[in-house]
Scaffold this active site. Structure first.
Site, mmCIF file in Angstrom:
data_model
loop_
_atom_site.group_PDB
_atom_site.id
_atom_site.type_symbol
_atom_site.label_atom_id
_atom_site.label_comp_id
_atom_site.label_asym_id
_atom_site.label_seq_id
_atom_site.Cartn_x
_atom_site.Cartn_y
_atom_site.Cartn_z
ATOM 1 N N ALA A 1 0.873 -1.181 0.000
ATOM 2 C CA ALA A 1 0.000 0.000 0.000
ATOM 3 C C ALA A 1 0.908 1.229 0.000
ATOM 4 O O ALA A 1 1.821 1.329 0.832
ATOM 5 C CB ALA A 1 -0.909 -0.012 1.228
ATOM 6 N N VAL B 1 4.751 -1.292 3.193
ATOM 7 C CA VAL B 1 4.542 0.122 2.839
ATOM 8 C C VAL B 1 5.328 0.415 1.566
ATOM 9 O O VAL B 1 6.506 0.081 1.458
ATOM 10 C CB VAL B 1 5.010 1.057 3.979
ATOM 11 C CG1 VAL B 1 4.871 2.515 3.552
ATOM 12 C CG2 VAL B 1 4.222 0.792 5.253
ATOM 13 N N LYS B 2 4.628 1.010 0.592
ATOM 14 C CA LYS B 2 5.276 1.277 -0.697
ATOM 15 C C LYS B 2 5.679 2.749 -0.736
ATOM 16 O O LYS B 2 4.846 3.637 -0.473
ATOM 17 C CB LYS B 2 4.275 0.962 -1.812
ATOM 18 C CG LYS B 2 4.891 0.499 -3.111
ATOM 19 C CD LYS B 2 3.769 -0.019 -4.013
ATOM 20 C CE LYS B 2 4.243 -0.340 -5.390
ATOM 21 N NZ LYS B 2 3.110 -0.646 -6.274
ATOM 22 N N VAL B 3 6.941 2.994 -1.051
ATOM 23 C CA VAL B 3 7.438 4.377 -1.123
ATOM 24 C C VAL B 3 8.132 4.575 -2.467
ATOM 25 O O VAL B 3 8.692 3.631 -3.033
ATOM 26 C CB VAL B 3 8.434 4.699 0.028
ATOM 27 C CG1 VAL B 3 7.780 4.554 1.396
ATOM 28 C CG2 VAL B 3 9.690 3.847 -0.059
#
Ligand code: G3P
Length: 218
Positions: free
Chosen positions: A56, A82-84
């Protein structure tokens, strides 16, 4: 090779999860927009169906705001990655979250140099976009080969190569030949992997011949 599906469509995810072949899910802001659903709700729904990593993505681009969003997103499920984005701020957030034991997927990778930085920042996954490179007449699969070679040179790098922006079954086959750990693709491309005209033809012949025997197995 792990199979992730790149969608926020819960019906598609349920369908693919039922095959037993689905190892995770990736989403991005465009896919959330396409779903027309609330971000948190849809991610929580996906986490309830899939045990593997569910990516996400943060929406902010500045470090402080990105970190605040990442801290919120990681509370939405035990299997959240967590997607960055692959920016200086994104990798700063990546390092911090990874040090605290949260999975991080670094996205929008288009060079081997960027992939080295993501590994040094402790990313769980690096997402090189092969289709978007092909789209601009660059060789997406060559980038996968480079990253796999570099990561193999440094066994201390724990980062998995997650091939993204997949457009065809051959992207998946070529990635597997190179030893990429994970691929994420749209549902249709995963379904296309089953297909071969000789399978259809052969099956039709077997069905016809079986009818001629007049037998029943059950
Ligand atoms: O989710 C990241 C990536 O898979 C996007 O693919 O088709 O929009 O280039 P695409």
């Amino acid at each position: 090779m792990k199979f992730f599906v790149d969608t926020a469509d819960i019906n598609e995810i349920n369908d693919l999860a039922a095959t037993g072949l689905l190892d995770g899910v990736t989403t991005n802001p465009s896919l959330i927009a396409k779903s027309g659903r609330d971000f948190k709700e849809v991610i929580k729904d996906i986490c309830s169906v899939v045990d593997g990593p569910v990516s996400a993505e943060v929406a902010s681009t500045e470090y402080d705001a990105m970190l605040a969003e990442a801290n919120e997103i990681r509370t939405w499920g035990d299997n959240i990655a967590v997607k960055v984005p692959l920016t200086e701020a994104g990798l700063k957030v990546c390092k911090q979250l990874s040090d605290e034991g949260t999975m991080v997927n670094v996205t929008l990778c288009f060079s081997a140099a960027q992939a080295i930085l993501a590994a040094k920042a402790g990313a769980s996954f690096i997402s090189p976009f092969v289709g978007r490179l092909d789209d601009i007449s660059s060789d997406g699969m060559r980038l996968i080969a480079e990253i796999c070679t570099i990561y193999d040179n440094y066994p201390q790098f724990d980062t998995e190569v997650l091939v993204a922006s997949i457009r065809s079954p051959m992207h998946i086959v070529e990635s597997a030949k190179m030893g990429a750990h994970v691929m994420t693709s749209p549902p249709d491309v995963i379904r296309a992997l089953y297909k071969h005209p000789l399978t259809d033809k052969g099956l039709a012949a077997f069905v016809e011949d079986w009818k001629k025997t007049g037998q029943s197995i059950l």
